[in-house]
Design an enzyme around this catalytic site. Structure first.
Site, PDB file in Angstrom:
ATOM      1  N   GLY A  13       0.899  -1.232  -0.010  1.00  0.00           N
ATOM      2  CA  GLY A  13       0.151  -0.039  -0.014  1.00  0.00           C
ATOM      3  C   GLY A  13       1.015   1.215  -0.147  1.00  0.00           C
ATOM      4  O   GLY A  13       2.144   1.265  -0.177  1.00  0.00           O
ATOM      5  N   LYS A  35       0.432 -10.334  -0.041  1.00  0.00           N
ATOM      6  CA  LYS A  35       0.010 -11.430   0.137  1.00  0.00           C
ATOM      7  C   LYS A  35      -1.223 -11.635  -0.910  1.00  0.00           C
ATOM      8  O   LYS A  35      -1.560 -12.679  -1.188  1.00  0.00           O
ATOM      9  CB  LYS A  35      -0.553 -11.884   1.440  1.00  0.00           C
ATOM     10  CG  LYS A  35      -1.753 -10.844   1.664  1.00  0.00           C
ATOM     11  CD  LYS A  35      -2.105 -11.309   3.357  1.00  0.00           C
ATOM     12  CE  LYS A  35      -3.214 -10.512   3.951  1.00  0.00           C
ATOM     13  NZ  LYS A  35      -3.581 -11.078   5.151  1.00  0.00           N
ATOM     14  N   ALA A  46      -9.261   3.396  -0.982  1.00  0.00           N
ATOM     15  CA  ALA A  46      -9.487   4.546  -0.350  1.00  0.00           C
ATOM     16  C   ALA A  46     -10.182   5.571  -1.360  1.00  0.00           C
ATOM     17  O   ALA A  46      -9.701   5.767  -2.446  1.00  0.00           O
ATOM     18  CB  ALA A  46      -8.064   5.295  -0.010  1.00  0.00           C
ATOM     19  N   GLN A  47     -11.315   6.300  -0.823  1.00  0.00           N
ATOM     20  CA  GLN A  47     -11.999   6.811  -1.767  1.00  0.00           C
ATOM     21  C   GLN A  47     -11.874   8.385  -1.686  1.00  0.00           C
ATOM     22  O   GLN A  47     -11.425   9.088  -2.478  1.00  0.00           O
ATOM     23  CB  GLN A  47     -13.754   6.462  -1.949  1.00  0.00           C
ATOM     24  CG  GLN A  47     -14.055   5.078  -2.069  1.00  0.00           C
ATOM     25  CD  GLN A  47     -15.623   4.890  -1.865  1.00  0.00           C
ATOM     26  OE1 GLN A  47     -16.283   5.875  -1.303  1.00  0.00           O
ATOM     27  NE2 GLN A  47     -15.895   3.758  -1.855  1.00  0.00           N
ATOM     28  N   GLY A  48     -12.359   8.927  -0.491  1.00  0.00           N
ATOM     29  CA  GLY A  48     -12.629  10.265  -0.167  1.00  0.00           C
ATOM     30  C   GLY A  48     -11.175  11.119  -0.445  1.00  0.00           C
ATOM     31  O   GLY A  48     -11.369  12.214  -1.286  1.00  0.00           O
ATOM     32  N   GLU A 113     -14.654  17.188   4.349  1.00  0.00           N
ATOM     33  CA  GLU A 113     -15.098  15.938   5.262  1.00  0.00           C
ATOM     34  C   GLU A 113     -15.247  16.362   6.711  1.00  0.00           C
ATOM     35  O   GLU A 113     -14.589  17.448   7.203  1.00  0.00           O
ATOM     36  CB  GLU A 113     -13.978  14.733   5.046  1.00  0.00           C
ATOM     37  CG  GLU A 113     -14.053  14.346   3.467  1.00  0.00           C
ATOM     38  CD  GLU A 113     -13.132  12.892   3.066  1.00  0.00           C
ATOM     39  OE1 GLU A 113     -12.492  12.662   4.436  1.00  0.00           O
ATOM     40  OE2 GLU A 113     -13.327  12.296   2.326  1.00  0.00           O
ATOM     41  N   ASP A 210      -2.240  -9.248  10.247  1.00  0.00           N
ATOM     42  CA  ASP A 210      -1.070 -10.082  10.339  1.00  0.00           C
ATOM     43  C   ASP A 210       0.442  -9.396  10.765  1.00  0.00           C
ATOM     44  O   ASP A 210       1.034  -9.779  11.700  1.00  0.00           O
ATOM     45  CB  ASP A 210      -0.616 -10.684   9.067  1.00  0.00           C
ATOM     46  CG  ASP A 210      -1.722 -10.935   8.162  1.00  0.00           C
ATOM     47  OD1 ASP A 210      -2.634 -11.245   8.421  1.00  0.00           O
ATOM     48  OD2 ASP A 210      -1.238 -10.950   6.739  1.00  0.00           O
ATOM     49  N   HIS A 231     -16.753   3.231  10.155  1.00  0.00           N
ATOM     50  CA  HIS A 231     -17.109   4.307   9.045  1.00  0.00           C
ATOM     51  C   HIS A 231     -18.539   4.184   9.226  1.00  0.00           C
ATOM     52  O   HIS A 231     -19.336   3.123   9.225  1.00  0.00           O
ATOM     53  CB  HIS A 231     -16.879   3.699   7.974  1.00  0.00           C
ATOM     54  CG  HIS A 231     -16.849   5.077   6.841  1.00  0.00           C
ATOM     55  ND1 HIS A 231     -17.976   5.451   6.336  1.00  0.00           N
ATOM     56  CD2 HIS A 231     -15.824   5.656   6.412  1.00  0.00           C
ATOM     57  CE1 HIS A 231     -17.865   6.847   5.526  1.00  0.00           C
ATOM     58  NE2 HIS A 231     -16.483   6.706   5.335  1.00  0.00           N
ATOM     59  N   ARG A 277     -17.024  10.493  13.381  1.00  0.00           N
ATOM     60  CA  ARG A 277     -17.651   9.243  12.873  1.00  0.00           C
ATOM     61  C   ARG A 277     -17.966   8.335  13.949  1.00  0.00           C
ATOM     62  O   ARG A 277     -19.093   7.738  13.723  1.00  0.00           O
ATOM     63  CB  ARG A 277     -16.493   8.473  12.329  1.00  0.00           C
ATOM     64  CG  ARG A 277     -15.996   9.013  10.812  1.00  0.00           C
ATOM     65  CD  ARG A 277     -15.018   8.230  10.278  1.00  0.00           C
ATOM     66  NE  ARG A 277     -14.708   8.796   8.727  1.00  0.00           N
ATOM     67  CZ  ARG A 277     -13.790   8.487   8.039  1.00  0.00           C
ATOM     68  NH1 ARG A 277     -13.030   7.495   8.529  1.00  0.00           N
ATOM     69  NH2 ARG A 277     -13.564   9.058   6.930  1.00  0.00           N
ATOM     70  N   HIS A 337     -13.596   0.133   9.851  1.00  0.00           N
ATOM     71  CA  HIS A 337     -12.980   0.923   8.667  1.00  0.00           C
ATOM     72  C   HIS A 337     -11.543   0.894   8.862  1.00  0.00           C
ATOM     73  O   HIS A 337     -10.692   0.944   8.167  1.00  0.00           O
ATOM     74  CB  HIS A 337     -13.778   1.965   8.558  1.00  0.00           C
ATOM     75  CG  HIS A 337     -13.169   3.043   7.498  1.00  0.00           C
ATOM     76  ND1 HIS A 337     -13.412   2.572   6.154  1.00  0.00           N
ATOM     77  CD2 HIS A 337     -12.562   4.202   7.724  1.00  0.00           C
ATOM     78  CE1 HIS A 337     -12.881   3.495   5.554  1.00  0.00           C
ATOM     79  NE2 HIS A 337     -12.330   4.542   6.164  1.00  0.00           N
ATOM     80  N   GLU A 361      -1.288   1.862   8.444  1.00  0.00           N
ATOM     81  CA  GLU A 361      -2.030   1.435   9.522  1.00  0.00           C
ATOM     82  C   GLU A 361      -1.581   0.382  10.698  1.00  0.00           C
ATOM     83  O   GLU A 361      -2.238   0.317  11.604  1.00  0.00           O
ATOM     84  CB  GLU A 361      -3.363   1.038   8.626  1.00  0.00           C
ATOM     85  CG  GLU A 361      -4.614   0.978   9.652  1.00  0.00           C
ATOM     86  CD  GLU A 361      -5.900   0.383   9.119  1.00  0.00           C
ATOM     87  OE1 GLU A 361      -5.905   0.462   7.658  1.00  0.00           O
ATOM     88  OE2 GLU A 361      -7.021   0.233   9.771  1.00  0.00           O
ATOM     89  N   ARG A 372      -9.338   8.979  14.383  1.00  0.00           N
ATOM     90  CA  ARG A 372      -8.582   9.430  13.314  1.00  0.00           C
ATOM     91  C   ARG A 372      -9.779  10.226  12.474  1.00  0.00           C
ATOM     92  O   ARG A 372     -10.520  10.103  12.116  1.00  0.00           O
ATOM     93  CB  ARG A 372      -8.228   8.274  12.319  1.00  0.00           C
ATOM     94  CG  ARG A 372      -7.376   8.940  11.027  1.00  0.00           C
ATOM     95  CD  ARG A 372      -7.077   7.748  10.096  1.00  0.00           C
ATOM     96  NE  ARG A 372      -8.160   6.833   9.747  1.00  0.00           N
ATOM     97  CZ  ARG A 372      -8.862   7.387   8.583  1.00  0.00           C
ATOM     98  NH1 ARG A 372      -8.643   8.243   7.834  1.00  0.00           N
ATOM     99  NH2 ARG A 372      -9.902   6.127   8.281  1.00  0.00           N
ATOM    100  N   SER A 377      -5.260   9.280   6.896  1.00  0.00           N
ATOM    101  CA  SER A 377      -4.661   7.780   6.905  1.00  0.00           C
ATOM    102  C   SER A 377      -3.673   7.679   5.410  1.00  0.00           C
ATOM    103  O   SER A 377      -2.388   7.213   5.631  1.00  0.00           O
ATOM    104  CB  SER A 377      -5.603   6.536   6.972  1.00  0.00           C
ATOM    105  OG  SER A 377      -6.611   6.826   6.003  1.00  0.00           O
TER     106      SER A 377
HETATM  107  C1  SIN Z   1     -14.045   8.091   2.832  1.00  0.00           C
HETATM  108  O1  SIN Z   1     -14.002   8.204   1.789  1.00  0.00           O
HETATM  109  O2  SIN Z   1     -15.208   8.391   3.590  1.00  0.00           O
HETATM  110  C2  SIN Z   1     -12.864   7.455   3.803  1.00  0.00           C
HETATM  111  C3  SIN Z   1     -12.112   8.355   4.110  1.00  0.00           C
HETATM  112  C4  SIN Z   1     -11.126   7.843   5.562  1.00  0.00           C
HETATM  113  O3  SIN Z   1     -11.536   7.070   6.034  1.00  0.00           O
HETATM  114  O4  SIN Z   1     -10.300   8.632   5.717  1.00  0.00           O
END
Ligand code: SIN
Length: 545
Positions: A13, A35, A46-48, A113, A210, A231, A277, A337, A361, A372, A377
């Protein structure tokens, strides 16, 4: 068969790739073990976006304040400062390396956010930010000759030499279904989180913790394992994965409605949909219980054109499940999440085991405290991946090879008497390596007893069952999974208050007088508490509780 390299990175990652690039610049041989496919990691999903104080109306001090406020009294101030300050530099570098963040008329676009005082979240292709970052980093790392990738190699345990330092890893080669050892001068854990411990999660199946289990088995300290972030808005459909519906949707005005159509969040918090959250997640659970119906995320205030452009992946996924984001509210539910706790590190990714480093993470640097801040992240993985890579090089001079290598197995491990392995419920190879019965039982117990709301009796029951399960002869991967579940449950039982991602129904208030401390767990020792995460800066005595 035993292999040899200069440095090993576990995980591909953002943290692992960034660490690999940093170390490889020295000319050393770097082997990245992953793995699954190289691109499969939490980062990929990861979206946001990624939070960074780069907009004209923003300042690092504001980002720092927001991060510390979200952390509910447990952030390490120095680590947060490193994150927000170095973050600007490393994101700028990422852009120079070809990462394409969304722009308007050439200027970077920033979204909102929860709990951010500014619009400071960069995003790519609308809602595929992690995928774009992984693409750019793999392209860069792939062009460096001295970085090699070993995909589909599930690491089982760390190798520890006669001086107590980390000297390599043992991994499972799925092609020949046999373990192999690789020795190295140092190992960087960048293996991600543990969301897959829970029945409902936004994480991919590879997120089984792991790295935490292996570090614990090798004698490293783990910190703050009780703090798990749920989340609030994962897609909630029978027989469908809990697909993430990005917080950026609420940042762009999305409203949570109960079964009666009521926008209920203001009854729970003045920031309504943009409350922390943990509060939004618990409010959703309460509304579901109160109304005996579902909760929905309503985006219908936006045009179809806007939604398709701003959230293309989410829009398409909803359509796949016959849901029209532009016309109807979408059923949502909280899901595991992110874990704030992990392998305790200093500000440079050093763990308490010599020549073992951790970033992203899997690590606990103290930047997130008990909760967080959204989109911190990816930034953490980037900044602390690079810093861990640098520390590996800085420490290289003190390296002394030592021969008597042993394999740091979890308690009672047996490598000869395996219980039968089969594909997991999801059919994935990762889950397939964990005995199906263990996987199913542990995930349900974690969700029901170690989840959003916890009690002493529920936690105790989960721990008793984990102990029972542990009496079976399990192979290392299953035992690692059980070990992380136990670490989370044990710390959650220990902390008799509620704070950030840890909510105890029997101790519903934050208690700064007694509990503004971090939990520290180490193999063969009682849980201890410490005033700070950075053990380099710690006063010598930590209080036993
Ligand atoms: C999300 O897009 O809601 C995730 C972003 C995050 O967990 O920092």
């Amino acid at each position: 068969m035993s292999l040899e390299t200069d440095y090993i990175i576990i995980g591909s990652g953002i943290a692992g790739l960034r660490a690999a690039i940093e170390i490889a610049a020295s000319g050393a041989r770097v082997t990245v073990l992953t793995k699954d496919r190289t691109s499969e990691s939490n980062t990929e999903y990861a979206q946001g976006g990624v939070a960074v104080a780069l907009s004209e109306d923003d300042e690092v001090a504001l980002h720092e304040d927001d991060t510390i406020a979200a952390g509910a009294g447990l952030c390490d101030a120095e680590a947060v400062r490193v994150l927000v300050e170095d973050g600007k530099k490393y994101i700028t570098e990422l852009i120079e390396w070809g990462t394409e963040f969304d722009r308007e008329e050439g200027h970077l676009m920033f979204t909102q956010e929860a709990a951010h005082s500014r619009r400071r979240i960069l995003h790519s292709h609308g809602d595929s930010t992690g995928k774009e970052i992984v693409r750019a980093l793999i392209a860069r790392a792939g062009a460096i000759r001295n970085i090699s990738f070993l995909a589909h190699a599930a690491t089982e345990s760390l190798l520890i030499d006669g001086s107590g330092a980390c000297a390599g890893v043992r991994y499972l080669d799925p092609l020949v279904r046999a373990t192999r050892d690789i020795t190295a001068r140092a190992v960087v854990l960048a293996s991600g989180g543990a969301g897959a411990l829970f029945l409902h999660t936004t994480n991919p199946n590879v997120a089984t913790g792991d790295g935490m289990a292996m570090a614990y088995a090798a004698g490293a300290e783990l910190a703050d394992m009780e703090f798990v972030q749920f989340h609030p808005t994962a897609l909630m459909l029978e027989n469908a994965p809990r697909f993430l519906l990005s917080e950026a949707m609420r940042g762009e005005g999305g409203i949570l409605r109960n079964a009666d159509g009521e926008a209920f969040m203001r009854r729970y918090h003045t920031a309504a949909e943009l409350a922390p959250r943990d509060i939004v997640s618990r409010s959703i659970v309460r509304e579901v219980e109160r109304t005996a119906g579902k909760v929905y995320l309503d985006m219908t205030m936006h045009s179809r054109q806007f939604l398709e452009r701003r959230f293309p992946k989410i829009y398409e996924t909803c359509r796949h499940f016959q849901l029209d984001l532009a016309r109807e509210p979408i059923p949502v539910s909280p899901a595991a999440h992110y874990i704030m706790g992990g392998v305790r590190t200093d500000l440079h990714g050093r763990t308490t085991v010599p020549r073992l480093y951790a970033a992203g993470e899997v690590a606990c640097t103290g930047v997130h405290g008990a909760n967080r801040l959204a989109s911190n992240s990816l930034l953490e993985g980037l900044v602390f991946g690079a810093r861990a890579g640098r520390a590996v090089l800085d420490d290289a001079e003190s390296y002394k090879p030592s021969k008597d290598t042993r394999y740091a197995a979890p308690d009672d491990d047996t490598t000869t008497n395996h219980i039968h392995h089969t594909s997991g419920a999801s059919g994935s190879t990762q889950h397939g390596e964990i005995a199906l019965a263990v996987l199913k039982r542990v995930r349900r117990l974690m969700w029901e007893r170690v989840g959003i709301t916890r009690t002493r009796s529920g936690l105790q029951r989960a721990l008793n069952e984990f102990e029972q399960i542990g009496h079976a002869r399990l192979r290392t991967v299953s035992r690692n999974f059980l070990s992380v579940a136990t670490l989370v449950a044990r710390a959650a039982l220990w902390r008799e208050e509620s704070r950030g991602g840890h909510f105890r129904d029997d101790f519903p208030h934050q208690d700064d007088e007694h509990w503004q401390v971090h939990s520290i767990q180490q193999r063969d020792a009682q849980i201890a508490s410490s005033a700070m995460i950075n053990f380099e800066a710690e006063s010598p005595v930590s209080v036993q509780r």
